[in-house]
Scaffold this motif. Sequence first.
Motif, PDB file in Angstrom:
ATOM      1  N   ASP A   1     -12.533  19.789  28.792  1.00  0.00           N
ATOM      2  CA  ASP A   1     -11.600  19.191  29.755  1.00  0.00           C
ATOM      3  C   ASP A   1     -12.031  19.473  31.189  1.00  0.00           C
ATOM      4  O   ASP A   1     -11.960  18.590  32.056  1.00  0.00           O
ATOM      5  N   LEU A   2     -12.460  20.706  31.447  1.00  0.00           N
ATOM      6  CA  LEU A   2     -12.921  21.056  32.785  1.00  0.00           C
ATOM      7  C   LEU A   2     -14.156  20.240  33.163  1.00  0.00           C
ATOM      8  O   LEU A   2     -14.263  19.748  34.297  1.00  0.00           O
ATOM      9  N   SER A   3     -15.088  20.071  32.238  1.00  0.00           N
ATOM     10  CA  SER A   3     -16.288  19.278  32.506  1.00  0.00           C
ATOM     11  C   SER A   3     -15.926  17.828  32.820  1.00  0.00           C
ATOM     12  O   SER A   3     -16.491  17.210  33.734  1.00  0.00           O
ATOM     13  N   PHE A   4     -14.987  17.276  32.069  1.00  0.00           N
ATOM     14  CA  PHE A   4     -14.521  15.912  32.334  1.00  0.00           C
ATOM     15  C   PHE A   4     -13.933  15.788  33.732  1.00  0.00           C
ATOM     16  O   PHE A   4     -14.265  14.849  34.486  1.00  0.00           O
ATOM     17  N   LEU A   5     -13.075  16.725  34.105  1.00  0.00           N
ATOM     18  CA  LEU A   5     -12.418  16.655  35.410  1.00  0.00           C
ATOM     19  C   LEU A   5     -13.406  16.846  36.560  1.00  0.00           C
ATOM     20  O   LEU A   5     -13.233  16.269  37.636  1.00  0.00           O
TER      21      LEU A   5
END
Length: 359
Positions: free
Chosen positions: A72-76
Motif C-alpha cells: 500500500d505504501l509503495s502504491f501511494l
Amino acid sequence: MAHSGASNTSTTIRFALPFKQESQLLNSVLLPTWPAIILFGHLANVVNIAIFLKSGIKDSVTTLLCSLAVSDLSFLVLIIPFVTSYITLHFAPNWVWPINRNIMFLAFQWPAFTFYDFSCYISVATGVTRCACVAMPLRFKSVFTKSRTVKLVIALFMVAVLLRMPVLTIYNIVLRQNPSTYSTDPNLVHSYKEILVKVNDILNRQSMPYINFIIMIACVIILTTKLHEATRVRRSHAAHSHTTRSTRHISDLKQPDAQRMSAKDIKVVQSVVLVCSIFVISQLPFSVFSTARLIEPEFDDKGYYHYLFAVCTVFSYTCYFLNASVNIFVYYRYNSKYRDALLSVFKRKAAFDQPSNIK
C-alpha cells in the motif's frame, strides 16, 4: 448544403456530452481530498510497518498484513506524480510544466497500479487463509506457516508484475532536443500496441478484478457466518454459567472447532472480515463501471459518455486511496498487540517531551 447542415447538427449533438457539470462538481469536491488521504496513507502505513516489525512477524497473518502495508505504501508513493498532474491539469490547465507532463501523468501510473494489484492479491490471500483456518482448522492451521506465507507473497508479487507486463513495457523515457530552447529534455514515448492494451484490459480490468471480488465476498460470508456461530456459542456458555465445569467441558468437546474459537481468534477473524469488507467496498465502483464499459462501448475516456466515465474514474481513485490508507483503524481496534505497541510509542514520546523536574 443540406447534408453539411445535418452533419454539423450531428457533430454538435455528438459533442454535447452529458454529465459534464457533474464531472466538474465531483472533481472540485474530491480532488482536494486526494493529497490529504495520500499523506495520511503514507503515515499510517509507515506506522503499520514499524509496529509489525517491532512486535515481531511470527505468523502467517502478521506476515500478510505487513506485506500489505508495504505494498500500500509503495502504491501511494508511486501514484503521487499522477495525482499531482491530474490535480494541476484540473485546477491550473494553463500552467507551464517544467518537464514533459506525460512523464508525471503516465510513467508511474502502471507501476503504481502493479502494487495496487499486489495489495489486492495479498488481501485475497489473507481472506482465503483465514477462512480456511476457521472453516477447517485441524487441516489448515499447520499448512499456512510463516515460511510458506513468505513464498506466497513473493509469488503474488511476481503474478502482479507478470499480469501488468503488457503495459509496463510500452512506455520509455528518452532524451530529445527541444528546438525552442536548444536544450535536451526528457520525453515519454510509447510503443503503443493495441493488442497489449487489450490484453491488459482483459486481464486487469475484467478477469482478475471479478475473480478477486467474488472470492472476497465468499470469504466475508463464510467468516461472518463462523464468527456469528462462535459468538452465539460463547454467549450460550456464559448464559449457562451455573452448569458444572465437567458438563461445560463435555459440551465444549462436542462443539465444532470453528465454534470453539478463543477470544483472540474471534478478534483476528473480525479484523480480517473488516479488511476484506473494505476491499470489497473499495472495489465495487470499479467492478460496476467495468461491467458498464463492457456493455456500452461509448462509456470510455474518448466515448460519448466521457464525462460520466470521468465521474466513475475519480470516485474509484478516491476509493483506491482510502483502501490503501484506512487499515490502521482496523488494526488498532481489533489487534491488542498492535494497539499496545502503538500506545507505548506515544507514552514514551510524551514522557520524553515532559520538562525535567530537576532544579
